[in-house]
Write an enzyme that holds these catalytic residues in place. Sequence first.
Site, PDB file in Angstrom:
ATOM      1  N   VAL A  61       0.834  -1.207   0.000  1.00 37.79           N
ATOM      2  CA  VAL A  61       0.000   0.000   0.000  1.00 37.79           C
ATOM      3  C   VAL A  61       0.870   1.259   0.000  1.00 37.79           C
ATOM      4  CG1 VAL A  61      -1.891   1.200   1.164  1.00 37.79           C
ATOM      5  CG2 VAL A  61      -1.792  -1.294   1.255  1.00 37.79           C
ATOM      6  N   ARG A 113      12.392  -0.360   6.304  1.00 36.23           N
ATOM      7  CA  ARG A 113      13.318  -1.067   7.196  1.00 36.23           C
ATOM      8  C   ARG A 113      14.640  -1.306   6.503  1.00 36.23           C
ATOM      9  NH1 ARG A 113       9.635  -5.601  10.076  1.00 36.23           N
ATOM     10  NH2 ARG A 113       9.137  -6.027   7.919  1.00 36.23           N
ATOM     11  N   GLU A 134     -10.100   5.460   6.321  1.00 38.66           N
ATOM     12  CA  GLU A 134     -10.994   4.938   5.278  1.00 38.66           C
ATOM     13  C   GLU A 134     -10.499   3.609   4.700  1.00 38.66           C
ATOM     14  OE1 GLU A 134     -14.144   6.383   3.836  1.00 38.66           O
ATOM     15  OE2 GLU A 134     -13.931   4.239   3.555  1.00 38.66           O
ATOM     16  N   LYS A 145     -12.752  -5.816  10.807  1.00 42.65           N
ATOM     17  CA  LYS A 145     -13.434  -4.793  10.009  1.00 42.65           C
ATOM     18  C   LYS A 145     -14.878  -4.635  10.470  1.00 42.65           C
ATOM     19  CE  LYS A 145     -10.435  -5.576   6.015  1.00 42.65           C
ATOM     20  NZ  LYS A 145     -10.179  -6.455   4.882  1.00 42.65           N
TER      21      LYS A 145
HETATM   22  P1  NAP Z   1       3.191  -4.963   3.502  1.00 41.66           P
HETATM   23  O1  NAP Z   1       3.251  -5.105   2.036  1.00 41.66           O
HETATM   24  O2  NAP Z   1       3.621  -6.072   4.364  1.00 41.66           O
HETATM   25  O3  NAP Z   1       3.983  -3.629   3.872  1.00 41.66           O
HETATM   26  C1  NAP Z   1       4.260  -3.257   5.165  1.00 41.66           C
HETATM   27  C2  NAP Z   1       5.515  -2.447   5.112  1.00 41.66           C
HETATM   28  O4  NAP Z   1       5.799  -1.973   6.423  1.00 41.66           O
HETATM   29  C3  NAP Z   1       6.722  -3.250   4.656  1.00 41.66           C
HETATM   30  O5  NAP Z   1       7.284  -2.592   3.576  1.00 41.66           O
HETATM   31  C4  NAP Z   1       7.625  -3.269   5.863  1.00 41.66           C
HETATM   32  O6  NAP Z   1       8.981  -3.122   5.549  1.00 41.66           O
HETATM   33  C5  NAP Z   1       7.195  -2.027   6.580  1.00 41.66           C
HETATM   34  N1  NAP Z   1       7.527  -2.090   8.001  1.00 41.66           N
HETATM   35  C6  NAP Z   1       7.152  -2.987   8.922  1.00 41.66           C
HETATM   36  N2  NAP Z   1       7.644  -2.672  10.125  1.00 41.66           N
HETATM   37  C7  NAP Z   1       8.366  -1.549   9.938  1.00 41.66           C
HETATM   38  C8  NAP Z   1       9.146  -0.733  10.772  1.00 41.66           C
HETATM   39  N3  NAP Z   1       9.292  -1.022  12.061  1.00 41.66           N
HETATM   40  N4  NAP Z   1       9.752   0.347  10.239  1.00 41.66           N
HETATM   41  C9  NAP Z   1       9.612   0.650   8.953  1.00 41.66           C
HETATM   42  N5  NAP Z   1       8.890  -0.079   8.095  1.00 41.66           N
HETATM   43  C10 NAP Z   1       8.276  -1.157   8.600  1.00 41.66           C
HETATM   44  O7  NAP Z   1       1.702  -4.595   3.960  1.00 41.66           O
HETATM   45  P2  NAP Z   1       0.575  -3.881   3.117  1.00 41.66           P
HETATM   46  O8  NAP Z   1      -0.172  -4.905   2.344  1.00 41.66           O
HETATM   47  O9  NAP Z   1       1.110  -2.706   2.425  1.00 41.66           O
HETATM   48  O10 NAP Z   1      -0.403  -3.439   4.292  1.00 41.66           O
HETATM   49  C11 NAP Z   1      -0.106  -2.337   5.115  1.00 41.66           C
HETATM   50  C12 NAP Z   1      -1.315  -2.099   6.012  1.00 41.66           C
HETATM   51  O11 NAP Z   1      -2.447  -1.837   5.176  1.00 41.66           O
HETATM   52  C13 NAP Z   1      -1.715  -3.312   6.860  1.00 41.66           C
HETATM   53  O12 NAP Z   1      -2.215  -2.866   8.083  1.00 41.66           O
HETATM   54  C14 NAP Z   1      -2.824  -3.960   6.049  1.00 41.66           C
HETATM   55  O13 NAP Z   1      -3.720  -4.677   6.842  1.00 41.66           O
HETATM   56  C15 NAP Z   1      -3.499  -2.751   5.453  1.00 41.66           C
HETATM   57  N6  NAP Z   1      -4.232  -2.982   4.217  1.00 41.66           N
HETATM   58  C16 NAP Z   1      -3.636  -3.658   3.197  1.00 41.66           C
HETATM   59  C17 NAP Z   1      -4.351  -3.829   2.020  1.00 41.66           C
HETATM   60  C18 NAP Z   1      -3.765  -4.574   0.866  1.00 41.66           C
HETATM   61  O14 NAP Z   1      -4.492  -4.824  -0.102  1.00 41.66           O
HETATM   62  N7  NAP Z   1      -2.503  -4.942   0.887  1.00 41.66           N
HETATM   63  C19 NAP Z   1      -5.636  -3.306   1.891  1.00 41.66           C
HETATM   64  C20 NAP Z   1      -6.197  -2.603   2.961  1.00 41.66           C
HETATM   65  C21 NAP Z   1      -5.479  -2.448   4.127  1.00 41.66           C
HETATM   66  P3  NAP Z   1       9.809  -4.176   4.666  1.00 41.66           P
HETATM   67  O15 NAP Z   1       9.454  -3.829   3.253  1.00 41.66           O
HETATM   68  O16 NAP Z   1      11.205  -3.862   4.989  1.00 41.66           O
HETATM   69  O17 NAP Z   1       9.352  -5.528   5.097  1.00 41.66           O
HETATM   70  N1  HSE Z   2      -5.822  -8.696   3.524  1.00 41.52           N
HETATM   71  C1  HSE Z   2      -6.934  -7.830   3.369  1.00 41.52           C
HETATM   72  C2  HSE Z   2      -7.933  -8.456   2.441  1.00 41.52           C
HETATM   73  C3  HSE Z   2      -6.486  -6.513   2.804  1.00 41.52           C
HETATM   74  O1  HSE Z   2      -7.598  -9.420   1.754  1.00 41.52           O
HETATM   75  O2  HSE Z   2      -9.075  -8.009   2.414  1.00 41.52           O
HETATM   76  C4  HSE Z   2      -7.590  -5.489   2.784  1.00 41.52           C
HETATM   77  O3  HSE Z   2      -7.916  -5.103   4.082  1.00 41.52           O
END
Ligand code: NAP
Ligand code: HSE
Length: 435
Positions: free
Chosen positions: A14, A45, A130, A206
Amino acid sequence: MEKTHVAIVGMGTVGTGVARLLLEHGDRLARHAGRVLWLNKALVRDLSKNRGIDDLPAGILTDNLQEILDNHQISVVAHLIGGIEPARTIMLQLLESGKDVVTANKALLAQHGEELFDRARSLGRTIAFEASVGGGIPIIANITQCFTANQIISLRGILNGTSNFILTQMSEKGLEYDKALEIAQRLGYAEADPAMDVNGSDTAQKLAILAHLAFGVRIDWKEIYRKGLEAFTIEDIRYAEKLGYRIRLLATAQLIDDNLELHVSPTLIRNGRPLAEVRGPYNAITIVGDAVGDMFFHGQGAGQMPTASAVVADMIDTAAGRTEITFRRLQLWSDRQCEIEMIPYSKTIGRYYMRYLVADEPGVLSQITGILGGHRISISSIIQHEPAESSAPNKVPLIIMTHECSESEASRAHVAIRELPSVDSECFKLRVSEG
Ligand code: NAP
Ligand code: HSE
């Protein structure tokens, strides 16, 4: 034009999408915000990891949170790291250093909403969220701003993109569960721990957020009854299809006589109804309000750009001052009393699909129907196929659809049927919904 300096904490799926929108569509965002959203810093990181953005200006990436906390130009931060810790501590540090926060982390809000919102209020800061429910669907804004003339009566939704993607890949493309999950992970839909997606926990988090916004209840998401994809097999998907239904992981919040039922369960939904038609990583939510009637929201619930769309909209609202007005008025996760009582899951009323593998011998069917009758459960349809050549010898699948009955009676009957010597131990019971 005036500049609002912004930062991103967490450059994963994201965060990278948010950076793309800020860097590639700055003019468009500035037109909508009335000011430039200037990406000042992005916390990662690992500085050497390729983030897939070619034109990321030098000096933006940092692996030192303190650089963001100490930078007084930065006023809005997109907090896009998942899980509870260090996400919680970092969000508190951002608020304490005077930043307004935008987050997509529903696990954190569902677990620590009270602490985080209290702290934001006491510091005169805001949290916008949101993207935490429904990905790109603007469901939070709709509930908190557009439906405020209504008492919401019910809210039902498909809130997890990963599990919906897996379900549709399995039923439409015949993919194995593991393969479908692997693709969902590769496409960036799944949580870091995908068990949260498939076991109903992410949906329950959610639902806890939506129930708080729609009904004012503050409920620990772990107290919400939930079942996930473990509760059925590909065979149930096939039988449901033959009966004219699709299985979806459904979140339900329903007001009944001023009490609220909340649950997450795989549910057979009749084909042709909007929620049955939701496919792939899409989410959908139906809301019934006492003035507005039925509303239906549909869109991509997971994935990089749909989620980034919601995050950046919140950043624009925060920079433009709109979030502050809503945030102050809503008093979310505050001490406000809520009169609504929760209905225990066992007291909810529903229709059920039950599947058994039974011995092909005289009297078995009457034993089963006798148990259902003894629990005052009326059968709406029953299917018993001839044994397939490939199936266990003298065993036949039996599928029963019930009329409405209480969950507790359905569960007791199901257990009693399972204990019959003529019934195999592997049996399934799922809720059924007409729409
Ligand atoms: P992700 O791809 O795992 O990205 C998380 C990022 O946070 C990674 O790049 C990680 O770094 C970084 N991180 C973790 N701990 C850290 C720290 N201490 N300092 C700095 N960076 C740190 O997760 P994501 O899918 O983007 O999701 C992020 C959030 O959005 C989550 O809460 C998820 O539930 C929510 N969300 C995701 C989606 C979706 O479709 N993916 C949709 C809605 C909501 P590294 O790259 O070094 O591992
Ligand atoms: N892992 C979550 C999903 C991301 O699949 O719906 C969106 O919150």
